[in-house]
Each structure stands twice: as structure tokens, then as C-alpha cells.
Design a protein around this motif. Structure first.
Motif, PDB file in Angstrom:
ATOM      1  N   GLU A   4       0.643  -1.076  -0.069  1.00 40.09           N
ATOM      2  CA  GLU A   4       0.010  -0.097   0.006  1.00 40.09           C
ATOM      3  C   GLU A   4       0.863   1.164  -0.154  1.00 40.09           C
ATOM      4  N   ASN A  39      -4.928   1.703  -4.225  1.00 34.29           N
ATOM      5  CA  ASN A  39      -3.708   2.330  -3.894  1.00 34.29           C
ATOM      6  C   ASN A  39      -2.253   1.318  -3.591  1.00 34.29           C
ATOM      7  N   ARG A  40      -2.399   0.193  -4.241  1.00 35.45           N
ATOM      8  CA  ARG A  40      -1.110  -0.718  -3.970  1.00 35.45           C
ATOM      9  C   ARG A  40      -0.359  -0.261  -5.439  1.00 35.45           C
TER      10      ARG A  40
END
Length: 409
Positions: free
Chosen positions: A75, A225-226
Motif C-alpha cells: 500500500e 492504492n497498491r
């Protein structure tokens, strides 16, 4: 002057040596010279190949790459990126999403490595210098474009900027099930994109990679969001090693910070292992060539037994006699080694300067065999020759030192 060295030189330069001893001694020098020359040349070629590998990957590799220790993604958020950018020596941070995807074009398809990069990617990568067709831009006229490896384009016969037949990328949809649905419409996420340019870096990269905008990859893979990696550009006036250590301390044990060599550790390690085995092989060849030194010294001991007895009668110690023949073997080996060293360095210099020997392959990324001489290789070769000389000379020297004075006068 050292007595042992003086007598050894006289034996080496003497024109009264038995003809067969002189012939064997000359054969020894020629063998050592050829072995030394070959060893210097081959090690320099391996150094050159290593440099070529580094230069090729340097077109697309970052100074430093941050990846997760566990799992293939992690993340990120604006605060995390800002934290990295705030470290001294960090000039730029590029977000990366990389994974396998199925590429379809018309009736053809293949699995490729899709690498999604943020807009600042070209500020730290030199991949735009490797573009051989089309444009390096990933965004043009409000549309997304992909950069293709030359091998990918050739495999699927992809036409650039073909708005009527765009490429289609598919990625397995994460449904939470252990088995993949047999219905393609529900089993895969898919998106279309146009081919905008073709790059030529290195065969492994050219045959498998395509570059796409980060947002395109994020949407296709549902990464949100990774990210799979963060690529860091180091300021020109900063040491990469120091910035690497600072990043490690800042990020903690959950992240790996890899420099350029560590990003291709398996390839560079393979080259070094091959170089090591080549060195061992040629060292054995040198040992075999140096066996003639053993025979020539053994025959010289027999020929000079009366001289040895006279020296002993004059008070020469067993150590002095032993050193005479050890030095005689060293002189023979070092003359051959020096000749081979001069020839090897000369040939490598000529190859570097005039590119005499070509690769002989139309698809090769370099026209001639790359060579790079390193002092460490020359020093290691010298150490090997000294060791081999001692091994082959010690027995005849001990035999000379143990001659019986009364029986040989």
C-alpha cells in the motif's frame, strides 16, 4: 646479490645447457605464455559482457528500487511517497505496477510483462533513447498508448497507432474464488490500448515487456492504492550506497531497497560464476603447461649434480641449493607469464580500440566482442602462476638439496 638468484640466472642464460633441457625449458615458457595470454583475454571478455549487461539494463533500470519483502505489492499513499521524497539525495520517485497480462491483437495473443509507470518515469529512465519506431509518449491527444518491446511487436505483428484494431489486455478478475470462471466475460478484466512506440533494449526485455500508463495498469489490475515497486532516482551529487542505506533505515524490515546490480542479481551472478569456472579451467591448463618446468628442472638437477656437490663442499647450505632451483623455475615461469601478459593486454587493447573480432550475429546489441581489462584479473593470474611455479618446482629443488656430497664429487 643473492647467490641463489645469481646462479639461477646463470643456469637460465647458459648456452652450455644440454639441448633437450633447453628445448623443454623453452616449451615450458611458451606454454605458460599462451596460457597466461588466453586467461587474460577470456577474463577481459567476461568483464566486457558484464559491462554490456549493465549498460543495456541501465536504459530502463532505476538507481534504486523499493519492493515488499513479502507479497508482490504494498500500500502507498501521498504521505508515504512524501516521506521518501524528503530523504536527502532522493531526486525522484516513480510509482510502478508490474504484473503478467494476456495481450491480444487481432487473432494472436501472448502473455506479456505489463509495467505501468507514473508520468514522471521518463525523468529518471533513458528508455526513450531506446525507441526504434514510433513515439515514447504514453499519453497523446487525450489517449493512452503503450510502448512495446521489439520482440512483442514482431510476435504479434502489431501496427502502431492502429485505431481500428487496438490491442487488448486481459487480467484475471479477483472474485475471491479458488477456481477461475470458464466464462471469459466474467473471468477477466480487459482494456484496450493503442501501440505508440517500439523499444529495443535487450532480448529478454524486448520479448516480454510492454510499458503502459500507471492509471491504465491500476484500473486493469484493480490495484487501487497498491504498487509493486517504487523506483527512486538519486541526485547526481549523492552516493547511491548512502541513499540506499538511508532508505533501508527509513522504511524498515518490511521493504527491500535494491540497487542496479541487485535488480539483476541472477544474471550478474551467472556471469561471475562462469568467469570463476573459466579461471579455474585455465589455471589447470597453466598447471599442465607448467609440468614441463618440473621435467626440465629434474633433468637440470641430474646434469648439474657435480656443480651442486662443489657448492656444498664450498659451504652452501641445503636451503641455498633448494632456492637455486626454485628460482630457476620461477624465472622460466615468470618470463613466460610476462610474455603472455604483454600479448594478452596488447590483444585486448587492440580489440577495444579497433574492434577486430565481431560477434558474427546480426541481432547482436554490440558489433564486436566487448573486453574490459581489470587489474584484479592480472593480479589473480600472477598469484596463480606463482602458486603453480612453487608446486612444480618444489620437488626437483628438494631433490637437489638432498644430493649426497660424497657420491657426487
Amino acid at each position: 646479490m643473492n647467490v641463489s638468484l645469481l646462479i639461477a640466472r646463470r643456469y637460465f642464460l647458459s648456452k652450455k645447457k644440454r639441448n633437450i633441457i633447453s628445448i623443454i625449458s623453452n616449451i615450458s615458457m611458451v606454454g605458460v605464455a599462451i596460457g597466461t595470454m588466453a586467461l587474460i583475454i577470456v577474463l577481459s571478455v567476461f568483464n566486457g559482457l558484464e559491462e554490456v549487461a549493465r549498460s543495456l539494463y541501465g536504459k530502463s533500470d532505476p538507481d534504486l528500487m523499493i519492493t515488499a519483502v513479502q507479497g508482490k505489492s504494498f500500500e502507498v499513499n501521498p504521505a508515504f511517497i512524501k516521506q521518501i521524497k524528503g530523504l536527502p539525495g532522493v531526486a525522484l520517485v516513480t510509482e510502478v505496477i508490474e504484473d503478467n497480462a494476456l495481450l491480444q491483437y487481432r487473432d494472436r495473443q501472448m502473455v506479456v510483462k505489463m509495467k505501468g509507470v507514473s508520468d514522471n518515469y521518463y525523468r529518471q529512465s533513458n528508455i526513450d533513447s531506446a525507441i526504434v519506431e514510433g513515439s515514447s509518449q504514453l499519453h497523446r491527444d487525450g489517449m493512452d498508448y503503450a510502448l512495446l518491446g521489439a520482440g512483442v511487436q514482431h510476435e504479434l505483428s502489431i501496427a502502431l497507432d492502429n485505431r481500428f484494431s487496438p490491442m487488448r489486455l486481459l487480467y484475471p478478475r479477483n472474485t475471491g474464488r479458488k477456481t477461475l470462471s470458464m466464462n471469459p466475460e466474467t473471468a477477466f478484466n480487459e482494456q484496450n490500448i493503442l501501440a505508440g512506440g517500439v523499444f529495443l533494449i535487450e532480448q529478454h526485455v524486448d520479448d516480454s515487456y510492454i510499458f503502459v500508463p500507471l492509471e491504465f495498469a491500476r484500473t486493469l489490475l484493480h490495484y487501487e492504492n497498491r504498487r509493486t515497486a517504487l523506483e527512486v532516482k538519486v541526485q547526481e551529487d549523492q552516493e547511491i550506497g548512502q541513499v540506499k542505506e538511508a532508505l533501508k533505515q527509513q522504511l524498515g524490515a518490511g521493504f527491500k531497497v535494491l540497487d542496479s546490480d541487485e535488480q539483476h542479481l541472477s544474471l550478474l551472478k551467472a556471469i561471475k560464476v562462469e568467469k570463476m569456472f573459466v579461471f579455474i579451467t585455465f589455471a589447470f591448463i597453466l598447471l599442465i603447461a607448467s609440468i614441463n618446468i618440473f621435467f626440465s628442472l629434474s633433468m637440470l638437477v641430474i646434469d648439474k649434480h657435480k656443480d651442486i656437490a662443489v657448492l656444498m663442499a664450498m659451504g652452501a647450505s641445503s636451503r641455498t641449493i633448494r632456492n637455486i632451483f626454485l628460482l630457476e623455475g620461477a624465472i622460466v615461469a615468470q618470463v613466460g607469464a610476462f610474455t603472455g601478459l604483454v600479448l594478452g593486454v596488447g590483444i585486448c587493447w587492440a580489440q577495444q580500440t579497433f574492434h577486430l573480432v565481431g560477434m558474427g550475429m546480426a541481432t547482436s546489441v554490440v558489433d564486436s566482442y566487448p573486453v574490459k581489462m581489470q587489474f584484479s584479473d592480472i593480479a589473480l593470474t600472477g598469484v596463480a602462476i606463482i602458486f603453480i611455479t612453487i608446486v612444480v618446482s618444489i620437488r626437483p629443488a628438494l631433490n637437489a638439496a638432498s644430493l649426497d656430497l660424497r657420491e657426487n664429487l
